[in-house]
Scaffold this motif. Sequence first.
Motif, PDB file in Angstrom:
ATOM      1  N   ARG A 720      -1.191  -0.270   6.862  1.00 27.51           N
ATOM      2  CA  ARG A 720      -1.988  -1.259   6.128  1.00 27.51           C
ATOM      3  C   ARG A 720      -1.648  -1.174   4.638  1.00 27.51           C
ATOM      4  O   ARG A 720      -1.618  -0.087   4.059  1.00 27.51           O
ATOM      5  CB  ARG A 720      -3.481  -1.013   6.328  1.00 27.51           C
ATOM      6  CG  ARG A 720      -3.953  -1.303   7.736  1.00 27.51           C
ATOM      7  CD  ARG A 720      -5.327  -0.666   8.025  1.00 27.51           C
ATOM      8  NE  ARG A 720      -6.370  -1.130   7.129  1.00 27.51           N
ATOM      9  CZ  ARG A 720      -7.140  -2.203   7.353  1.00 27.51           C
ATOM     10  NH1 ARG A 720      -6.982  -2.896   8.454  1.00 27.51           N
ATOM     11  NH2 ARG A 720      -8.075  -2.553   6.498  1.00 27.51           N
ATOM     12  N   PHE A 721      -1.392  -2.333   4.050  1.00 28.88           N
ATOM     13  CA  PHE A 721      -1.176  -2.440   2.608  1.00 28.88           C
ATOM     14  C   PHE A 721      -2.442  -3.046   2.014  1.00 28.88           C
ATOM     15  O   PHE A 721      -2.727  -4.236   2.209  1.00 28.88           O
ATOM     16  CB  PHE A 721       0.052  -3.295   2.316  1.00 28.88           C
ATOM     17  CG  PHE A 721       1.322  -2.736   2.896  1.00 28.88           C
ATOM     18  CD1 PHE A 721       2.057  -1.794   2.207  1.00 28.88           C
ATOM     19  CD2 PHE A 721       1.757  -3.142   4.148  1.00 28.88           C
ATOM     20  CE1 PHE A 721       3.222  -1.268   2.751  1.00 28.88           C
ATOM     21  CE2 PHE A 721       2.921  -2.626   4.700  1.00 28.88           C
ATOM     22  CZ  PHE A 721       3.656  -1.685   4.003  1.00 28.88           C
ATOM     23  N   LYS A 722      -3.212  -2.216   1.320  1.00 27.71           N
ATOM     24  CA  LYS A 722      -4.531  -2.607   0.800  1.00 27.71           C
ATOM     25  C   LYS A 722      -4.401  -2.945  -0.691  1.00 27.71           C
ATOM     26  O   LYS A 722      -4.034  -2.088  -1.497  1.00 27.71           O
ATOM     27  CB  LYS A 722      -5.534  -1.487   1.027  1.00 27.71           C
ATOM     28  CG  LYS A 722      -5.689  -1.105   2.497  1.00 27.71           C
ATOM     29  CD  LYS A 722      -6.432   0.213   2.691  1.00 27.71           C
ATOM     30  CE  LYS A 722      -7.860   0.126   2.200  1.00 27.71           C
ATOM     31  NZ  LYS A 722      -8.602   1.389   2.511  1.00 27.71           N
ATOM     32  N   PHE A 723      -4.725  -4.176  -1.037  1.00 26.87           N
ATOM     33  CA  PHE A 723      -4.562  -4.653  -2.414  1.00 26.87           C
ATOM     34  C   PHE A 723      -5.860  -4.417  -3.179  1.00 26.87           C
ATOM     35  O   PHE A 723      -6.579  -5.344  -3.548  1.00 26.87           O
ATOM     36  CB  PHE A 723      -4.139  -6.119  -2.400  1.00 26.87           C
ATOM     37  CG  PHE A 723      -2.871  -6.337  -1.615  1.00 26.87           C
ATOM     38  CD1 PHE A 723      -1.649  -5.962  -2.145  1.00 26.87           C
ATOM     39  CD2 PHE A 723      -2.914  -6.864  -0.336  1.00 26.87           C
ATOM     40  CE1 PHE A 723      -0.481  -6.131  -1.414  1.00 26.87           C
ATOM     41  CE2 PHE A 723      -1.756  -7.038   0.396  1.00 26.87           C
ATOM     42  CZ  PHE A 723      -0.531  -6.664  -0.147  1.00 26.87           C
ATOM     43  N   ASP A 724      -6.114  -3.120  -3.417  1.00 25.75           N
ATOM     44  CA  ASP A 724      -7.367  -2.689  -4.034  1.00 25.75           C
ATOM     45  C   ASP A 724      -7.179  -2.177  -5.457  1.00 25.75           C
ATOM     46  O   ASP A 724      -8.161  -1.932  -6.163  1.00 25.75           O
ATOM     47  CB  ASP A 724      -8.012  -1.585  -3.188  1.00 25.75           C
ATOM     48  CG  ASP A 724      -7.059  -0.422  -2.919  1.00 25.75           C
ATOM     49  OD1 ASP A 724      -5.863  -0.536  -3.258  1.00 25.75           O
ATOM     50  OD2 ASP A 724      -7.504   0.597  -2.362  1.00 25.75           O
ATOM     51  N   GLN A 725      -5.938  -2.019  -5.905  1.00 17.09           N
ATOM     52  CA  GLN A 725      -5.680  -1.424  -7.212  1.00 17.09           C
ATOM     53  C   GLN A 725      -5.398  -2.464  -8.290  1.00 17.09           C
ATOM     54  O   GLN A 725      -5.668  -2.227  -9.458  1.00 17.09           O
ATOM     55  CB  GLN A 725      -4.494  -0.454  -7.109  1.00 17.09           C
ATOM     56  CG  GLN A 725      -4.693   0.673  -6.112  1.00 17.09           C
ATOM     57  CD  GLN A 725      -5.871   1.557  -6.472  1.00 17.09           C
ATOM     58  OE1 GLN A 725      -6.001   2.028  -7.609  1.00 17.09           O
ATOM     59  NE2 GLN A 725      -6.751   1.789  -5.503  1.00 17.09           N
ATOM     60  N   SER A 726      -4.835  -3.581  -7.907  1.00 14.43           N
ATOM     61  CA  SER A 726      -4.581  -4.691  -8.831  1.00 14.43           C
ATOM     62  C   SER A 726      -5.450  -5.860  -8.401  1.00 14.43           C
ATOM     63  O   SER A 726      -5.423  -6.255  -7.227  1.00 14.43           O
ATOM     64  CB  SER A 726      -3.103  -5.084  -8.807  1.00 14.43           C
ATOM     65  OG  SER A 726      -2.286  -3.991  -9.200  1.00 14.43           O
ATOM     66  N   LYS A 727      -6.199  -6.438  -9.334  1.00 12.52           N
ATOM     67  CA  LYS A 727      -7.187  -7.455  -8.974  1.00 12.52           C
ATOM     68  C   LYS A 727      -6.549  -8.686  -8.338  1.00 12.52           C
ATOM     69  O   LYS A 727      -7.134  -9.305  -7.450  1.00 12.52           O
ATOM     70  CB  LYS A 727      -7.994  -7.854 -10.212  1.00 12.52           C
ATOM     71  CG  LYS A 727      -8.892  -6.738 -10.723  1.00 12.52           C
ATOM     72  CD  LYS A 727      -9.726  -7.192 -11.917  1.00 12.52           C
ATOM     73  CE  LYS A 727     -10.635  -6.068 -12.394  1.00 12.52           C
ATOM     74  NZ  LYS A 727     -11.455  -6.478 -13.572  1.00 12.52           N
ATOM     75  N   LYS A 728      -5.384  -9.059  -8.805  1.00 13.31           N
ATOM     76  CA  LYS A 728      -4.688 -10.177  -8.189  1.00 13.31           C
ATOM     77  C   LYS A 728      -3.192 -10.013  -8.388  1.00 13.31           C
ATOM     78  O   LYS A 728      -2.736  -9.260  -9.258  1.00 13.31           O
ATOM     79  CB  LYS A 728      -5.161 -11.517  -8.743  1.00 13.31           C
ATOM     80  CG  LYS A 728      -4.971 -11.713 -10.233  1.00 13.31           C
ATOM     81  CD  LYS A 728      -5.529 -13.076 -10.643  1.00 13.31           C
ATOM     82  CE  LYS A 728      -5.366 -13.300 -12.143  1.00 13.31           C
ATOM     83  NZ  LYS A 728      -5.886 -14.637 -12.546  1.00 13.31           N
ATOM     84  N   GLY A 729      -2.434 -10.733  -7.575  1.00 15.10           N
ATOM     85  CA  GLY A 729      -0.989 -10.635  -7.680  1.00 15.10           C
ATOM     86  C   GLY A 729      -0.310 -11.384  -6.553  1.00 15.10           C
ATOM     87  O   GLY A 729      -0.958 -11.885  -5.625  1.00 15.10           O
ATOM     88  N   THR A 730       1.004 -11.460  -6.643  1.00 10.67           N
ATOM     89  CA  THR A 730       1.830 -12.072  -5.607  1.00 10.67           C
ATOM     90  C   THR A 730       3.106 -11.252  -5.493  1.00 10.67           C
ATOM     91  O   THR A 730       3.762 -10.964  -6.504  1.00 10.67           O
ATOM     92  CB  THR A 730       2.199 -13.525  -5.949  1.00 10.67           C
ATOM     93  OG1 THR A 730       1.021 -14.246  -6.303  1.00 10.67           O
ATOM     94  CG2 THR A 730       2.867 -14.204  -4.764  1.00 10.67           C
ATOM     95  N   ILE A 731       3.438 -10.872  -4.268  1.00  7.82           N
ATOM     96  CA  ILE A 731       4.643 -10.084  -4.033  1.00  7.82           C
ATOM     97  C   ILE A 731       5.427 -10.670  -2.868  1.00  7.82           C
ATOM     98  O   ILE A 731       4.909 -11.470  -2.085  1.00  7.82           O
ATOM     99  CB  ILE A 731       4.316  -8.605  -3.723  1.00  7.82           C
ATOM    100  CG1 ILE A 731       3.479  -8.505  -2.436  1.00  7.82           C
ATOM    101  CG2 ILE A 731       3.624  -7.935  -4.896  1.00  7.82           C
ATOM    102  CD1 ILE A 731       3.307  -7.077  -1.933  1.00  7.82           C
ATOM    103  N   LEU A 732       6.686 -10.277  -2.778  1.00  9.09           N
ATOM    104  CA  LEU A 732       7.490 -10.465  -1.577  1.00  9.09           C
ATOM    105  C   LEU A 732       7.730  -9.091  -0.972  1.00  9.09           C
ATOM    106  O   LEU A 732       7.943  -8.115  -1.710  1.00  9.09           O
ATOM    107  CB  LEU A 732       8.824 -11.121  -1.902  1.00  9.09           C
ATOM    108  CG  LEU A 732       8.800 -12.547  -2.450  1.00  9.09           C
ATOM    109  CD1 LEU A 732      10.216 -12.996  -2.813  1.00  9.09           C
ATOM    110  CD2 LEU A 732       8.189 -13.511  -1.450  1.00  9.09           C
ATOM    111  N   MET A 733       7.700  -9.003   0.342  1.00 10.79           N
ATOM    112  CA  MET A 733       7.922  -7.730   1.012  1.00 10.79           C
ATOM    113  C   MET A 733       8.872  -7.940   2.181  1.00 10.79           C
ATOM    114  O   MET A 733       8.806  -8.967   2.864  1.00 10.79           O
ATOM    115  CB  MET A 733       6.593  -7.140   1.507  1.00 10.79           C
ATOM    116  CG  MET A 733       6.726  -5.783   2.194  1.00 10.79           C
ATOM    117  SD  MET A 733       5.139  -5.147   2.831  1.00 10.79           S
ATOM    118  CE  MET A 733       4.275  -4.814   1.294  1.00 10.79           C
TER     119      MET A 733
END
Length: 741
Positions: A720-733
């Motif tokens: 699981r990749f939990k986006f809890d450290q940066s309030k918002k963002g956009t990535i490619l993975m």
Amino acid sequence: MKLDPNNRVNRVRSKLLPLPRPKPLSSGWKGAITAVFACALLLILFQSYYMIGGQGPLRYVIGSVVAIVFFVLAAGVVALGLHLLKKLPTLYIWAVVASAGMMLFCFIVPTVSLIMIAATITIVSLLGSMLWKWRKKEYLGMARRGIIFRVLWAGLLTVTLISGTFWYLGSGSDPLSPAYRLNEMKKAPRYSTQLPDPSKPGAYAVKTLTYGSPDNYREVFRQSGSLTTQPVDGSAFVSGWSSIRTGTLGFGPEKMPLNGLVWYPEGQGPFPVVMAVHGNHTMTDYSDPGYEYLGKLLASRGYIFISIDENFLNTSPYDDMFIFQVPVKENPARAWLMLEHLKVWKQWNEDRSNPFYGRADLNNVALIGHSRGGEAITLAALFNGQKAYSENALIKFNYNFGIRSLIAIGGTDGQFKPSGTTVNLHNINYLTLQGVHDMDVSSYDTTNQYKRITFDPGTAWMKSSVYIYGANHGQFNSVWGRTDGAGLANRLFNTKQLISEDMQQRTAKGFISAFLEATLKENTTYRQVFQDLGYAKSWLPDNLYISNYMDARTRLLAGYNEDTDPSTATLAGGELLGEHLKEWKEETVQLKFASSEYRAVRIGWDQAASGGKLPVYSLRLPNEGVKPQEGSSLVFSIANLEDHPVNLTVQVTDRSGHEASLLLSEWSPVVPMVEGRFLKAPFDLMSPVKEPVFQNYGLALDDFKQANRDFDPAGLKEIRFKFDQSKKGTILMNDIGLRSK
């Protein structure tokens, strides 16, 4: 309505804005205008109804009116321009067109050239007109106000011209200091153990030698002590060779010389062979000596280094009749010549009378290619394993050298496609280096080749890509230097932002030498450099780097290239899930100037918009699990699409429900998209300055176990990749997998 010439306002307006008054039309012309405009109105009303009529009468009317007004105004601008053009003298139009053509030849940068040329011609024309009239004393007797107006106008134009000249002659704006340097990013205790610096000279004394044909077009290859080679017929691999080029060189494509500069270690060997090939440059400004810095280093570390001459395939405006007859599809010739050089080395290696008898290990060969050479090395590797030339099967191949590693520096990709297909290579090591500020090959094209290279599972092959801040195209070659364009066009580039040539070449030496240690000498500890640059921070120049890595020991769980279903993984039975995300889709990655050939998943989140619910992206493994080997690592690659760094939590769960989490920042946050503004302001924003570049991560499953002793790595069930450290963002993975130790 005529302007009253006695009215002061109208007199001033007529001087500043001399609008043309159309001549009265005959009845025939009036009828033609009415008919053609009525026809067009009728058609556009029908087309508007087809396109927007279903959205209601109001939108239909508004849309139709907007479309009609747009076309009428646009046509008015064109008509005004044509009308004014008719008023200009034919000789002036002739001079302008000829001058614009000559300027376009000088400033070969799209869009920017057109703006500069238009501005230059306008300013110089107005100044020239005023100065000529002044010389002819045509202003005598003019009212004082008229003279003052013209003097001020001439002064403004002169200041503009001088300012533009200073801008043009300058080197650009102050360089931006990268905020995410290697030493700042890699501070964890794990990086206290550093690998020895591979960019330092080794233990061997270095000797040099040249070889070439006796009647060589270059003196260096026919000097006393040079080894002798015979020309080869390359006419099947290139066309468009002009008679002028033959006259300049003294040979045609049927007698291509095999010329090489050699740096080699003093000793019996056998030594691995590293062959370097330059790319396209001015034909008579020889490029092959530009890799001496690599030759000296690698020879001292136990390699035979050869920089071969392919300058006769390069651009030569005079010999190409100013682009009217240029060599066509010469990339296969660049590749084929490398193999012909290796054939000569094989003969020498087996000839007891030759000084290189038994000293070249042709089962352990690396090819280095710069620019077009970066594509040529992949073609050479392809031809090396083929029995015939893909474009002409009557030409037989029988090479089969031990080419194990390829290194592309600012390489092109896809300029030549054998049999109309891309070059797909299997079981070969690959490294690509790219400057963020490359002003020639500006998109990271070789990431396509990186993705196309495949391995047999469980073998020792590897591949890596490295994106280098402040590096340009030319400084990887000492002859090419800081300018990546042609002549006067170089002054349009912002060269002040570049790192020094010494720093760029130290960077190249470090990465290339480490890669050769890992792949040709099988010093596997140097794989760590490409898996995590933190292990090289003591000897790499302190700069911003973004690197990616993949090897044959990695089992791919989600690669995103197998189908268009965003919920399915590469691993059979694997499931991809998204919760409370702002964006979630799979897409083709867009480079600066082109679409790539590979895909990734786009993930966007906004904690505020999710109503306090945690955005998560997950990979759920099949019920039977994957049973990672002991010492395995979870690997994945991320490209940031934002202007701020991104941090997140990676959580793993075993089949018993035990969870363990690690912060990505313990390795490094995902750096913001890197800007490469290679044009001077204000033109720097007229072309793309950013592209997604993937950074690889490798998180040992044992580290997760240290975070939670109950977690069982062998029973891995979910990531699981939990986006809890940066309030918002956009990535490619992409490339989520498990790498065995």
